[in-house]
Design an enzyme around this catalytic site. Sequence first.
Site, short mmCIF file in Angstrom:
data_model
loop_
_atom_site.label_atom_id
_atom_site.label_comp_id
_atom_site.label_asym_id
_atom_site.label_seq_id
_atom_site.Cartn_x
_atom_site.Cartn_y
_atom_site.Cartn_z
N ASN A 208 17.46 8.86 -10.28
CA ASN A 208 18.40 9.14 -8.90
C ASN A 208 17.95 10.28 -7.99
O ASN A 208 16.88 11.23 -8.96
CB ASN A 208 19.60 8.54 -8.70
CG ASN A 208 20.48 10.19 -9.88
OD1 ASN A 208 20.89 11.32 -10.13
ND2 ASN A 208 21.47 9.43 -11.04
N ASP A 277 23.38 4.74 -14.50
CA ASP A 277 24.70 3.78 -14.82
C ASP A 277 24.13 2.70 -15.49
O ASP A 277 24.60 2.21 -16.26
CB ASP A 277 25.47 3.82 -13.67
CG ASP A 277 26.70 4.58 -12.99
OD1 ASP A 277 27.06 5.62 -13.44
OD2 ASP A 277 26.18 4.35 -12.00
N LYS A 287 3.07 0.85 -21.87
CA LYS A 287 2.94 0.56 -20.37
C LYS A 287 2.84 -0.76 -20.00
O LYS A 287 1.88 -1.79 -20.02
CB LYS A 287 1.85 1.16 -19.74
CG LYS A 287 1.45 1.57 -18.15
CD LYS A 287 1.18 2.22 -17.86
CE LYS A 287 0.74 2.23 -16.18
NZ LYS A 287 -0.98 2.02 -15.61
O1 PMT Z 1 22.19 17.24 -7.62
P1 PMT Z 1 22.61 17.29 -6.20
O2 PMT Z 1 21.07 17.10 -5.39
O3 PMT Z 1 22.77 18.99 -5.50
O4 PMT Z 1 23.90 16.44 -5.47
C1 PMT Z 1 24.70 16.71 -5.66
C2 PMT Z 1 25.33 15.64 -6.05
C3 PMT Z 1 25.64 14.49 -4.81
C4 PMT Z 1 25.43 14.56 -7.04
C5 PMT Z 1 26.74 15.77 -6.31
O5 PMT Z 1 27.68 16.35 -5.17
C6 PMT Z 1 27.08 14.74 -6.53
O6 PMT Z 1 27.93 13.86 -5.97
N1 PMT Z 1 27.65 14.48 -8.01
C7 PMT Z 1 28.41 12.78 -8.76
C8 PMT Z 1 26.59 11.70 -8.67
C9 PMT Z 1 27.74 10.66 -9.59
O7 PMT Z 1 27.44 10.12 -10.65
O8 PMT Z 1 29.35 10.37 -8.70
P2 PMT Z 1 29.62 8.70 -9.62
O9 PMT Z 1 30.24 8.63 -8.60
O10 PMT Z 1 28.52 7.63 -9.77
O11 PMT Z 1 29.97 9.56 -10.59
C10 PMT Z 1 31.42 9.87 -10.80
C11 PMT Z 1 31.41 10.55 -11.77
O12 PMT Z 1 31.77 9.82 -12.66
C12 PMT Z 1 31.08 12.15 -11.98
O13 PMT Z 1 31.53 13.01 -11.65
C13 PMT Z 1 29.66 11.20 -13.12
O14 PMT Z 1 29.09 12.81 -13.76
C14 PMT Z 1 30.47 10.87 -14.01
N2 PMT Z 1 29.80 9.66 -14.51
C15 PMT Z 1 28.93 9.03 -14.21
C16 PMT Z 1 28.61 8.03 -14.78
C17 PMT Z 1 28.46 7.82 -15.90
N3 PMT Z 1 27.52 6.58 -17.30
N4 PMT Z 1 29.18 9.40 -16.47
C18 PMT Z 1 29.77 9.52 -15.66
O15 PMT Z 1 30.81 10.97 -16.36
#
Ligand code: PMT
Length: 396
Positions: A208, A277, A287
């Site tokens: 991403n 995810d 490849k």
């Molecule tokens: O890196 P930058 O370019 O500065 O951008 C910052 C950002 C947009 C990445 C940051 O501000 C941000 O929002 N990070 C969280 C991104 C994310 O994965 O959001 P989510 O809504 O998909 O996940 C929610 C939470 O679960 C997050 O804390 C994530 O770290 C966590 N997660 C997600 C997927 C996963 N498999 N395990 C997790 O623990």
Amino acid sequence: MKNKTVVLGVTGGIAAYKSAEIVSRLRKTGVDVHVVMSRGACNFITPLTLETMSGHPVATEMFHEKTHWEVEHISLAQRADVFVVAPATAHVIAKYAHGLADDMLSTTLLATTAPVLLAPAMNENMWAHPATQANMALLRERGVHVVGPASGLLACGVNGQGRMEEPDVIVDAILDLLETKKDYAGKRVMVTAGPTREAIDPVRYVSNRSSGKMGVALALQARRRGAQVTLVHGPMEVQPPRWVNCVPVETTEQMCQAILQRLDDCDMLIKCAAPADFKAAYPSDQKIKKAGKDNLALDMIPTPDILTAVSEAKKNQVVIGFAAETQDVSAYAKDKMQRKGLDMIVANDVTMPGAGFGVDTNIVTVHKKDGTVYQHPLASKEQIAAFVLDQGITLF
Ligand code: PMT
């Protein structure tokens, strides 16, 4: 960093040209910069350059006809919140160690009571010389801060220790000294940053747009405020910060393992990374060829949810998540906070201009598990990091 003043002393070394970048980086953080140059420095970079970049006249001569020297050097010395000399030659180091004050820079330096940071730069034999080492030991004993010198190719054409540290490292050290709030002293903070990558074949992956900027800003801010910081990060666009314990990983599974292994040794986890995810169910060993295919369907399976694994393994740690949302931001964020057992969630609406992935700024709403909500309008990721930590410290 508004209302903070840095006096930058520049002495005559080839690295003097890098002082322009130091001024520029400092000004971007809101710091007011005043420059004092030795006569030698003016042979390497013009006062006009540093005057233009700092927005203030550059002090060079003690007995300049247009300025009242007594007032000028004392007022600069007093105005400094931090006094940095970069590059600091063997000569200026020797003068400072022995209290010599025979030009504008050495006089101002001796008159300041602000924290002093030296960024030495010289030939490796000059650096290794017992006289220089004794001077450095004396200055360190008196509480003078030192950054570098680094090793690498020197101006004299040999490889060795004596290069001035890079401007970003020097600015980082200056910002550390300017930060007086040490509310995270004694706290161990683990921050995650950047994306993860899931291989499709040996040359392609799913990932991403996370650059790592938000997570790195959090790691630096936490360290500046006294925390011992570990940064678990995926492949980021930005450089991992120095002086922070960095743990590079590639996949979501690796990030999960790295965090769980270190969870017992941290007091706060800030989960800013954007882990992938989903991953390919059957990544190809070779490849994948385009020839002969009208379409390519990828079978994807979920990666582990790290925060859910953390909520099962955690003891007393404060856990802060981020939520990158494109709709119903607050509702989704609060739902994630509850489902993932978080103490606080930082929601960013990544559809808003200037917020979220890749950019230098962000706009956030913080939800705490006690139901309180705090918002921060558009600001630099450094300012947002400070706001998140201000909210985070209340959770202990
Ligand atoms: O890196 P930058 O370019 O500065 O951008 C910052 C950002 C947009 C990445 C940051 O501000 C941000 O929002 N990070 C969280 C991104 C994310 O994965 O959001 P989510 O809504 O998909 O996940 C929610 C939470 O679960 C997050 O804390 C994530 O770290 C966590 N997660 C997600 C997927 C996963 N498999 N395990 C997790 O623990």
